[in-house]
Design a protein around this motif. Structure first.
Motif, PDB file in Angstrom:
ATOM      1  N   UNK A   8     -33.111 -12.362  28.088  1.00 31.42           N
ATOM      2  CA  UNK A   8     -33.569 -11.370  29.069  1.00 31.42           C
ATOM      3  C   UNK A   8     -35.152 -11.557  29.316  1.00 31.42           C
ATOM      4  N   UNK A   9     -35.869 -11.528  28.244  1.00 30.35           N
ATOM      5  CA  UNK A   9     -37.440 -11.680  28.395  1.00 30.35           C
ATOM      6  C   UNK A   9     -37.638 -13.009  29.433  1.00 30.35           C
ATOM      7  N   UNK A  10     -37.024 -14.039  29.077  1.00 30.70           N
ATOM      8  CA  UNK A  10     -37.238 -15.314  29.672  1.00 30.70           C
ATOM      9  C   UNK A  10     -37.082 -15.014  31.208  1.00 30.70           C
ATOM     10  N   UNK A 142     -34.122   3.169  32.156  1.00 28.68           N
ATOM     11  CA  UNK A 142     -34.941   3.714  30.804  1.00 28.68           C
ATOM     12  C   UNK A 142     -36.393   4.161  31.405  1.00 28.68           C
ATOM     13  N   UNK A 143     -36.949   3.243  32.427  1.00 26.34           N
ATOM     14  CA  UNK A 143     -38.362   3.765  32.815  1.00 26.34           C
ATOM     15  C   UNK A 143     -38.058   4.758  33.929  1.00 26.34           C
ATOM     16  N   UNK A 154     -36.202  -2.301  22.664  1.00 24.88           N
ATOM     17  CA  UNK A 154     -36.710  -3.492  22.174  1.00 24.88           C
ATOM     18  C   UNK A 154     -37.338  -4.345  23.550  1.00 24.88           C
ATOM     19  N   UNK A 155     -36.524  -4.576  24.382  1.00 24.20           N
ATOM     20  CA  UNK A 155     -36.727  -5.470  25.328  1.00 24.20           C
ATOM     21  C   UNK A 155     -38.072  -4.764  26.384  1.00 24.20           C
ATOM     22  N   UNK A 156     -38.092  -3.599  26.433  1.00 23.85           N
ATOM     23  CA  UNK A 156     -39.279  -3.037  26.985  1.00 23.85           C
ATOM     24  C   UNK A 156     -40.676  -3.264  26.120  1.00 23.85           C
ATOM     25  N   UNK A 175     -47.470   5.279  31.272  1.00 18.20           N
ATOM     26  CA  UNK A 175     -47.364   6.125  30.178  1.00 18.20           C
ATOM     27  C   UNK A 175     -45.504   6.082  29.574  1.00 18.20           C
ATOM     28  N   UNK A 176     -44.706   5.966  30.390  1.00 11.80           N
ATOM     29  CA  UNK A 176     -43.543   5.736  30.160  1.00 11.80           C
ATOM     30  C   UNK A 176     -43.077   4.423  29.381  1.00 11.80           C
ATOM     31  N   UNK A 177     -43.680   3.262  29.909  1.00 11.98           N
ATOM     32  CA  UNK A 177     -43.481   2.196  29.086  1.00 11.98           C
ATOM     33  C   UNK A 177     -44.050   2.427  27.775  1.00 11.98           C
ATOM     34  N   UNK A 178     -45.412   2.888  27.589  1.00 12.51           N
ATOM     35  CA  UNK A 178     -45.839   3.237  26.012  1.00 12.51           C
ATOM     36  C   UNK A 178     -44.980   4.234  25.327  1.00 12.51           C
TER      37      UNK A 178
END
Length: 220
Positions: A8-10, A142-143, A154-156, A175-178
């Motif tokens: 997914x990261x890739x 999620x964001x 974990x992905x985020x 801020x939400x990402x953090x």
């Protein structure tokens, strides 16, 4: 289609149409190693004992890459920090294997060319955008404020650690990402896991950058 967090990261690290990498190899390779380590923890094969990685279940998951890393950690005989393992898993070969897996499944297309007619290059544009679309929808929810499951969190966190979040989701609230990357939505155990993997990837990225700079300066 079942894809790993690393895959997914890739997918998010590649331009959808041209298949260009959005971040340098050192950041992406560190992220992939961290993603595999984190997924093994999410699937309850690994845990953190103090600040060390411990195998709690060595039963195979049925994925070649995940199972190989699990066997490697189980057979190492020592409890080591996540940072050690992320750096040990850092490899362009891992990236290539995951790219080829996605191409074999019909998600990506391998396109080889030569820059200026001389230098070989390979790009990996999407052949089937449905897989990435599902990943993006999950992350976007999620964001937007929904509580993510552990795998999405974990992905985020991995995207954030590799500095890919701003490129893959340019409109996201930092801020939400953090919050997600630090596990503020989760219980203590999951929060500790996510935060530790996040830090381990950042250490690996920094170490790779220092190593590359040192090699360049010495002509190595």
């Amino acid at each position: 289609m079942n894809v790993t967090i690393a895959e997914e990261v890739l997918l998010l690290a590649l331009g959808e149409e041209d298949g260009r990498q959005l971040i340098p190899n050192m950041q992406l390779d560190s992220a992939l190693g961290g993603a595999i380590l984190a997924e093994l923890a999410v699937k309850e094969r690994l845990t953190l004992t103090g600040k060390k990685v411990t195998v709690v279940d060595n039963a195979p998951l049925g994925d070649g890459e995940l199972d190989a890393v699990l066997a490697r950690i189980a057979g190492d005989g020592k409890e080591r920090r996540p940072e050690w393992w992320v750096q040990k898993l850092y490899s362009g070969k891992l990236r290539k294997r995951l790219l080829e897996r996605l191409a074999a499944r019909g998600t990506l297309t391998e396109q080889r060319a030569k820059v200026l007619g001389l230098f070989p290059t390979t790009r990996w544009p999407e052949a089937d955008g449905s897989v990435e679309a599902e990943v993006r929808a999950r992350v976007a929810a999620a964001l937007a404020g929904n509580d993510p499951d552990a795998a999405t969190a974990v992905l985020v966190a991995v995207l954030h650690a590799a500095k890919l979040d701003r490129k893959a989701f340019p409109g996201a609230d930092p801020k939400r990402v953090k919050e997600i990357a630090e596990g503020q939505w989760a219980g203590d155990a999951v929060a500790k896991l996510i935060s530790t993997i996040n830090s381990a990837i950042m250490v690996a990225v920094t170490s790779a950058a220092v190593g590359a700079a040192t090699s360049a300066s010495t002509g190595g």
